[in-house]
Scaffold this motif. Structure first.
Motif, PDB file in Angstrom:
ATOM      1  N   VAL A 144       0.842  -1.219   0.000  1.00  0.00           N
ATOM      2  CA  VAL A 144       0.000   0.000   0.000  1.00  0.00           C
ATOM      3  C   VAL A 144       0.870   1.259   0.000  1.00  0.00           C
ATOM      4  CG1 VAL A 144      -1.872  -1.176   1.239  1.00  0.00           C
ATOM      5  CG2 VAL A 144      -0.144   0.073   2.556  1.00  0.00           C
ATOM      6  N   ASN A 145       2.187   1.078  -0.007  1.00  0.00           N
ATOM      7  CA  ASN A 145       3.124   2.195   0.232  1.00  0.00           C
ATOM      8  C   ASN A 145       2.977   3.370  -0.741  1.00  0.00           C
ATOM      9  OD1 ASN A 145       3.935   0.159   1.863  1.00  0.00           O
ATOM     10  ND2 ASN A 145       6.055   0.096   1.201  1.00  0.00           N
ATOM     11  N   ARG A 146       2.847   3.090  -2.020  1.00  0.00           N
ATOM     12  CA  ARG A 146       2.843   4.163  -3.009  1.00  0.00           C
ATOM     13  C   ARG A 146       1.517   4.919  -3.051  1.00  0.00           C
ATOM     14  NH1 ARG A 146       1.296   4.466  -8.405  1.00  0.00           N
ATOM     15  NH2 ARG A 146       0.793   2.246  -8.386  1.00  0.00           N
ATOM     16  N   THR A 147       0.420   4.226  -2.884  1.00  0.00           N
ATOM     17  CA  THR A 147      -0.877   4.853  -3.179  1.00  0.00           C
ATOM     18  C   THR A 147      -1.768   5.081  -1.943  1.00  0.00           C
ATOM     19  OG1 THR A 147      -1.788   2.687  -3.713  1.00  0.00           O
ATOM     20  CG2 THR A 147      -0.974   3.999  -5.560  1.00  0.00           C
ATOM     21  N   THR A 148      -1.186   4.951  -0.748  1.00  0.00           N
ATOM     22  CA  THR A 148      -1.973   5.284   0.461  1.00  0.00           C
ATOM     23  C   THR A 148      -1.040   5.949   1.482  1.00  0.00           C
ATOM     24  OG1 THR A 148      -1.568   3.331   1.818  1.00  0.00           O
ATOM     25  CG2 THR A 148      -3.294   3.127   0.162  1.00  0.00           C
ATOM     26  N   ASN A 149      -1.616   6.300   2.620  1.00  0.00           N
ATOM     27  CA  ASN A 149      -0.785   6.848   3.708  1.00  0.00           C
ATOM     28  C   ASN A 149      -0.288   5.744   4.639  1.00  0.00           C
ATOM     29  OD1 ASN A 149      -3.238   6.215   4.765  1.00  0.00           O
ATOM     30  ND2 ASN A 149      -3.395   8.001   6.107  1.00  0.00           N
ATOM     31  N   GLY A 150      -0.469   4.475   4.232  1.00  0.00           N
ATOM     32  CA  GLY A 150      -0.020   3.364   5.077  1.00  0.00           C
ATOM     33  C   GLY A 150       1.249   2.722   4.548  1.00  0.00           C
ATOM     34  N   LYS A 151       1.660   1.682   5.214  1.00  0.00           N
ATOM     35  CA  LYS A 151       2.860   0.929   4.794  1.00  0.00           C
ATOM     36  C   LYS A 151       2.597  -0.555   5.013  1.00  0.00           C
ATOM     37  CE  LYS A 151       7.147   3.575   5.069  1.00  0.00           C
ATOM     38  NZ  LYS A 151       6.627   4.388   4.008  1.00  0.00           N
ATOM     39  N   GLY A 152       3.075  -1.385   4.084  1.00  0.00           N
ATOM     40  CA  GLY A 152       2.942  -2.822   4.286  1.00  0.00           C
ATOM     41  C   GLY A 152       2.331  -3.514   3.092  1.00  0.00           C
ATOM     42  N   ARG A 153       2.294  -4.852   3.187  1.00  0.00           N
ATOM     43  CA  ARG A 153       1.781  -5.659   2.074  1.00  0.00           C
ATOM     44  C   ARG A 153       0.262  -5.754   2.143  1.00  0.00           C
ATOM     45  NH1 ARG A 153       5.372 -11.068   2.484  1.00  0.00           N
ATOM     46  NH2 ARG A 153       4.214 -11.146   4.440  1.00  0.00           N
ATOM     47  N   VAL A 154      -0.360  -5.739   0.976  1.00  0.00           N
ATOM     48  CA  VAL A 154      -1.827  -5.847   0.907  1.00  0.00           C
ATOM     49  C   VAL A 154      -2.277  -7.093   1.670  1.00  0.00           C
ATOM     50  CG1 VAL A 154      -3.767  -6.238  -0.684  1.00  0.00           C
ATOM     51  CG2 VAL A 154      -1.948  -4.622  -1.302  1.00  0.00           C
ATOM     52  N   ARG A 155      -1.556  -8.180   1.485  1.00  0.00           N
ATOM     53  CA  ARG A 155      -1.993  -9.460   2.075  1.00  0.00           C
ATOM     54  C   ARG A 155      -1.826  -9.525   3.596  1.00  0.00           C
ATOM     55  NH1 ARG A 155       2.263 -14.052   0.066  1.00  0.00           N
ATOM     56  NH2 ARG A 155       4.166 -12.888   0.379  1.00  0.00           N
ATOM     57  N   ASP A 156      -1.203  -8.499   4.188  1.00  0.00           N
ATOM     58  CA  ASP A 156      -1.069  -8.475   5.647  1.00  0.00           C
ATOM     59  C   ASP A 156      -2.153  -7.630   6.319  1.00  0.00           C
ATOM     60  OD1 ASP A 156       1.102 -10.158   5.545  1.00  0.00           O
ATOM     61  OD2 ASP A 156       2.557  -8.510   5.422  1.00  0.00           O
ATOM     62  N   PHE A 157      -2.995  -6.956   5.546  1.00  0.00           N
ATOM     63  CA  PHE A 157      -4.094  -6.149   6.096  1.00  0.00           C
ATOM     64  C   PHE A 157      -5.407  -6.933   6.055  1.00  0.00           C
ATOM     65  CE2 PHE A 157      -1.112  -2.900   4.808  1.00  0.00           C
ATOM     66  CZ  PHE A 157      -1.327  -1.825   5.659  1.00  0.00           C
ATOM     67  N   THR A 158      -6.296  -6.653   7.007  1.00  0.00           N
ATOM     68  CA  THR A 158      -7.678  -7.117   6.845  1.00  0.00           C
ATOM     69  C   THR A 158      -8.388  -6.080   5.978  1.00  0.00           C
ATOM     70  OG1 THR A 158      -8.503  -5.879   8.731  1.00  0.00           O
ATOM     71  CG2 THR A 158      -7.741  -8.145   9.163  1.00  0.00           C
ATOM     72  N   LEU A 159      -9.591  -6.429   5.513  1.00  0.00           N
ATOM     73  CA  LEU A 159     -10.339  -5.468   4.687  1.00  0.00           C
ATOM     74  C   LEU A 159     -10.580  -4.182   5.480  1.00  0.00           C
ATOM     75  CD1 LEU A 159     -11.933  -4.817   2.089  1.00  0.00           C
ATOM     76  CD2 LEU A 159     -13.962  -5.721   3.239  1.00  0.00           C
ATOM     77  N   LYS A 160     -10.973  -4.343   6.740  1.00  0.00           N
ATOM     78  CA  LYS A 160     -11.286  -3.175   7.563  1.00  0.00           C
ATOM     79  C   LYS A 160     -10.043  -2.281   7.710  1.00  0.00           C
ATOM     80  CE  LYS A 160     -13.751  -1.924  11.667  1.00  0.00           C
ATOM     81  NZ  LYS A 160     -13.834  -2.178  13.069  1.00  0.00           N
ATOM     82  N   GLU A 161      -8.925  -2.915   7.962  1.00  0.00           N
ATOM     83  CA  GLU A 161      -7.680  -2.138   8.144  1.00  0.00           C
ATOM     84  C   GLU A 161      -7.293  -1.407   6.858  1.00  0.00           C
ATOM     85  OE1 GLU A 161      -5.703  -5.217  11.420  1.00  0.00           O
ATOM     86  OE2 GLU A 161      -5.103  -5.341   9.318  1.00  0.00           O
ATOM     87  N   ILE A 162      -7.383  -2.128   5.743  1.00  0.00           N
ATOM     88  CA  ILE A 162      -6.917  -1.517   4.487  1.00  0.00           C
ATOM     89  C   ILE A 162      -7.859  -0.386   4.052  1.00  0.00           C
ATOM     90  CG2 ILE A 162      -7.982  -2.877   2.586  1.00  0.00           C
ATOM     91  CD1 ILE A 162      -5.088  -3.270   1.522  1.00  0.00           C
ATOM     92  N   GLN A 163      -9.143  -0.552   4.401  1.00  0.00           N
ATOM     93  CA  GLN A 163     -10.101   0.490   3.997  1.00  0.00           C
ATOM     94  C   GLN A 163     -10.076   1.695   4.942  1.00  0.00           C
ATOM     95  OE1 GLN A 163     -13.935  -1.504   2.957  1.00  0.00           O
ATOM     96  NE2 GLN A 163     -13.254  -0.987   0.870  1.00  0.00           N
TER      97      GLN A 163
END
Ligand code: G3P
Ligand code: CA
Length: 270
Positions: free
Chosen positions: A82-101
């Motif tokens: 998510v590093n380039r296109t959000t304000n977060g850091k980390g792999r997509v597969r390490d987030f839950t839907l709620k966290e990533i959203q």
């Protein structure tokens, strides 16, 4: 003799009109204008703002990239992190839907997009299916075992698998994954994405290996020339070229009779 010549001329003219009319109709009817990640040239890619902008600019298909979260939910994002296109850091597969959203998927592009979130595939389908064509790319599917079944299921429960009017097209660089999708959804047209140099072009052997499961062969614009498009067509495939962001590229491709173009600037394709 004169009457005979007149009849021949008449038959020739009718045949010519029929053939040219059909050709025009085919071209006019089937040309696909695809907004790449929505309208990524004007908005943060793969967000609702971007998809809506693409529609406003005349796209008749939306291209999206699908990946999967830790809790097995499908989300629309291009990179495996998510590093380039959000304000977060980390792999997509390490987030839950709620966290990533909960991440901001717009401010990296411009502060006015700070409310944009990473869309789930389900939200996307609920909003756009049936209103515009969908070009769905499975991004690095080898990272997400079972992603093909999940995608197929989302389409199945919404009755989007008949292949009617090419309303949904699924593509990937990953041929194994696309064979799997073809097995699950035999009526959905499949696209194989190709990224090579002009010199190392696409061999006939490679083209032949796609025949049993793919409908589209979609090359990167930098490897395209007239001969490549002709060979793709001669093998019975359609072709949509990506990412066409220059007017000069568009004009050239029009002469090659490609079936669609994928652009960050969908208004360029008008
Ligand atoms: O639709 C084709 C194109 O999107 C493939 O490349 O990196 O932009 O996903 P990429
Ligand atoms: Ca893509």
């Amino acid at each position: 003799m004169r009457a005979f010549a007149t009849i021949i001329l008449f038959i020739f003219m009718v045949a010519y009109r029929m053939v040219s009319g059909l050709t025009k109709e085919r071209r006019g009817h089937s040309f696909i204008k695809i907004g790449h990640r929505g309208a990524a040239g004007y908005c943060p890619e793969n967000t609702f703002a971007s998809f809506n902008k693409a529609l406003e600019l005349g796209a008749n298909y939306l291209e999206i990239d699908i990946q999967m979260t830790r809790d097995g939910e499908l989300v629309i994002i291009h990179d495996p992190t998510v590093n380039r296109t959000t304000n977060g850091k980390g792999r997509v597969r390490d987030f839950t839907l709620k966290e990533i959203q909960s991440l901001d998927a717009g401010s990296w592009y411009h502060s006015k997009f700070s409310k944009e979130r990473i869309p789930s595939f389900s939200e996307f389908l609920n909003t756009y299916a049936g209103k515009v064509g969908l070009l769905i790319e499975l991004k690095k599917p080898h990272l997400y075992p079972g992603i093909e079944e999940k995608v197929a299921n989302e389409l199945l429960i919404r009755g989007l698998v008949s292949g009617e009017n090419n309303q949904v097209i699924i593509q990937s660089f990953d041929q194994i994954s696309m064979k799997r999708i073809h097995h699950l959804l035999p009526n959905i047209p499949i696209g194989i994405l190709i990224k090579k140099t002009k010199i190392n072009g696409l061999s006939n052997k490679e083209l032949e290996s796609y025949v049993n499961f793919a409908t589209y062969v979609n090359p990167k614009v930098t490897m395209v020339n007239k001969r490549l498009i002709r060979r793709i067509h001669q093998h019975g495939f359609k072709t949509m070229v990506w990412t066409v962001n220059k007017r000069s590229e568009k004009n050239l491709l029009k002469n090659y009779s490609v079936d669609g173009m994928i652009s960050d600037y969908p208004d360029l394709l008008k």
